[in-house]
Motif scaffolding. Structure first.
Motif, PDB file in Angstrom:
ATOM      1  N   GLY A 108       0.818  -1.210   0.000  1.00 24.72           N
ATOM      2  CA  GLY A 108       0.000   0.000   0.000  1.00 24.72           C
ATOM      3  C   GLY A 108       0.851   1.259   0.000  1.00 24.72           C
ATOM      4  N   CYS A 109       1.953   1.237   0.749  1.00 33.23           N
ATOM      5  CA  CYS A 109       2.868   2.385   0.759  1.00 33.23           C
ATOM      6  C   CYS A 109       3.432   2.636  -0.634  1.00 33.23           C
ATOM      7  N   MET A 110       3.809   1.561  -1.326  1.00 28.86           N
ATOM      8  CA  MET A 110       4.394   1.707  -2.661  1.00 28.86           C
ATOM      9  C   MET A 110       3.362   2.223  -3.665  1.00 28.86           C
ATOM     10  N   VAL A 111       2.137   1.740  -3.555  1.00 29.58           N
ATOM     11  CA  VAL A 111       1.071   2.226  -4.440  1.00 29.58           C
ATOM     12  C   VAL A 111       0.839   3.711  -4.202  1.00 29.58           C
ATOM     13  N   ASP A 112       0.803   4.100  -2.943  1.00 30.67           N
ATOM     14  CA  ASP A 112       0.616   5.510  -2.590  1.00 30.67           C
ATOM     15  C   ASP A 112       1.793   6.354  -3.076  1.00 30.67           C
ATOM     16  N   LEU A 113       3.004   5.824  -2.905  1.00 30.20           N
ATOM     17  CA  LEU A 113       4.213   6.538  -3.307  1.00 30.20           C
ATOM     18  C   LEU A 113       4.240   6.772  -4.815  1.00 30.20           C
ATOM     19  N   PHE A 114       3.998   5.713  -5.586  1.00 28.63           N
ATOM     20  CA  PHE A 114       4.001   5.843  -7.047  1.00 28.63           C
ATOM     21  C   PHE A 114       2.842   6.714  -7.522  1.00 28.63           C
ATOM     22  N   GLY A 115       1.687   6.528  -6.889  1.00 26.66           N
ATOM     23  CA  GLY A 115       0.505   7.291  -7.311  1.00 26.66           C
ATOM     24  C   GLY A 115       0.687   8.777  -7.129  1.00 26.66           C
ATOM     25  N   LYS A 116       1.225   9.184  -5.979  1.00 16.54           N
ATOM     26  CA  LYS A 116       1.428  10.610  -5.728  1.00 16.54           C
ATOM     27  C   LYS A 116       2.476  11.209  -6.656  1.00 16.54           C
ATOM     28  N   ALA A 117       3.405  10.366  -7.119  1.00 13.48           N
ATOM     29  CA  ALA A 117       4.444  10.845  -8.030  1.00 13.48           C
ATOM     30  C   ALA A 117       3.993  10.797  -9.489  1.00 13.48           C
TER      31      ALA A 117
END
Length: 446
Positions: free
Chosen positions: A337-346
């Motif tokens: 979930g952290c990685m999805v959030d990280l990529f999504g915000k970028a």
């Protein structure tokens, strides 16, 4: 064929060996020796094997053998096993032994709480320990009201009883009631708290904002005035309280005074730093922890990945995510979930989508909501369209009102007017409501 045991004059060495073997078997056949073997076994499975062997060899079972076996079997978390032992306890006539029944109750409370409730109701004699066990059990099951009811019914309470009830409130997010009970214990009962009580109370302070910080600081003062040693448990709880309240300097000061630290202590600092925007500090702490030989755990990686999300540090997030594999860890839904959030915000939605497709177990609604929200922010309906229908099938009217609204907005953004109307009608038909100010994205990961 000659007999094994013969006259000493003909086969003296063989005779001596046979006598020694017979003596050894006789000695080990003593119930106390078997009980000691169960107690000192290298693992719970080994304890159970020795107990089973006692039955097979018809060795008399004493209360110690039962107690040590029950204590070991609780760690196995094997629900069918305890009823089997319970039946043997009844058959052997140990149901009046308060220590055995208390141990059995403790085991049931961790493996099958419904059985614990039945046993508690049937127990002819209850000790303070059995009452405390049930309070903790109801706390674990989320029934705080029943836990408090038992607490009020107790004929005699000790400091452990107060600690159990305070922990029940704190662990179920009833922080105010937990602290009120703590104050009552001090003022009305004149009881001096122990380490477990203070750890329970401090656990709630970090979630109460400014009031919690003031209360936690006063508890720290109590510890200092009484010259209590900051052991790992108490020190880590203080570190966690200060870190969650955003006072990282105070958290580091307590950490520095601890004689012994562990991965939980380091993780409390790292998570607190990342949560309050001290991203560089979180990374520095993570590197220091590894240099001193402390291996990060799953929660440590959740903390450092969350720090990367807050700062938008995509490449650093990739490195830490890959580092989990080097430590032999399998990422869980929080890390994904952290990685999805990280990529999504970028704006790296393709990478976010690939992470979701690789997830084991499958993505939960927080992860899907984070991805769809990033699609909306990045004005990319094509990426959202890949997964919308799949998400719609998973929606729960009582919990996912925010995601219904988000999907309807995405259809409007993609000029899919009929689909947007379909979702809105679905919301009406299923009586979906989104609480004011609510969000499907949770702080600190899914």
């Amino acid at each position: 064929m000659p007999p094994i045991l013969c006259r000493p004059s003909k086969q003296p060495q063989l005779y001596k060996t046979a006598l020694l073997l017979t003596s050894t078997i006789s000695t080990f056949s003593s119930p106390s020796k078997w009980s000691s073997a169960i107690k000192n076994a290298s693992s719970p499975h080994k304890s159970l094997q020795i107990y089973t062997q006692m039955h097979r060899q018809s060795i008399p079972i004493d209360s110690f053998a039962i107690l040590y076996t029950l204590s070991s079997c609780t760690h196995l978390h094997n629900p069918p096993l305890l009823p089997h032992l319970h039946a043997q306890i009844s058959k052997l006539g140990f149901t009046s032994n308060v220590y055995i029944m208390s141990s059995l109750l403790h085991g049931y409370s961790k493996t099958c709480f419904s059985n614990a409730r039945l046993l508690f109701d049937e127990m002819p004699e209850r000790t303070t320990v059995t009452w405390n066990t049930m309070i903790t059990g109801f706390s674990r099951s989320g029934n705080v009201a029943k836990a408090r009811s038992l607490f009020d019914e107790m004929p005699v309470r000790n400091i452990a009883s107060w600690s159990a009830m305070i922990s029940a409130y704190i662990n179920n997010s009833c922080w105010k009631k937990g602290h009120e009970l703590f104050c009552k214990m001090l003022k009305d009962e004149k009881l001096k708290p122990d380490e477990f009580t203070l750890c329970a109370v401090l656990g709630g302070c970090g979630r109460m904002g400014a009031v919690g910080f003031v209360f936690g600081k006063s508890i720290h003062g109590f510890i200092t005035r009484n010259r209590w040693d900051l052991n790992v448990e108490l020190g880590t709880t203080l570190v966690d309280m200060y870190a969650k309240c955003g006072f990282l300097k105070a958290a580091k000061a307590v950490f520095g005074m601890m004689r012994v630290t562990n991965v939980v202590s380091w993780t409390a600092l790292i998570c607190g730093a990342g949560q309050h925007g001290y991203v560089n500090e979180a990374i520095t702490l993570f590197d220091r922890m590894q240099k001193v030989g402390v291996k990060p755990n799953e929660l440590t990686f959740t903390g450092i990945l969350n720090a990367c999300v807050h700062a938008g540090m995509v490449e650093e997030g990739r490195v830490y995510f890959k580092l989990m594999e080097e430590y032999g860890m399998k990422p869980n839904v929080h890390h994904y979930g952290c990685m999805v959030d990280l990529f999504g915000k970028a704006g790296e939605l393709e990478d976010a989508y690939e992470v979701i497709m690789r997830m084991q177990p499958e993505a939960n609604m927080n992860v899907w909501g984070s991805f769809l929200n990033s699609c909306k922010v990045q004005d990319n309906f094509k990426m959202a369209e890949r997964v919308i229908e799949r998400v719609v099938e998973m929606l729960r009217p009582e919990k996912d009102g925010g995601v219904y609204t988000l999907i309807a907005d995405l259809f409007v953004m993609g000029e899919k007017w009929d689909d947007a109307e379909r979702i809105r009608r679905l919301m009406i038909a299923q009586n979906v409501r989104k609480a004011r100010g609510a969000s499907f994205i949770s702080n600190g990961g899914p």
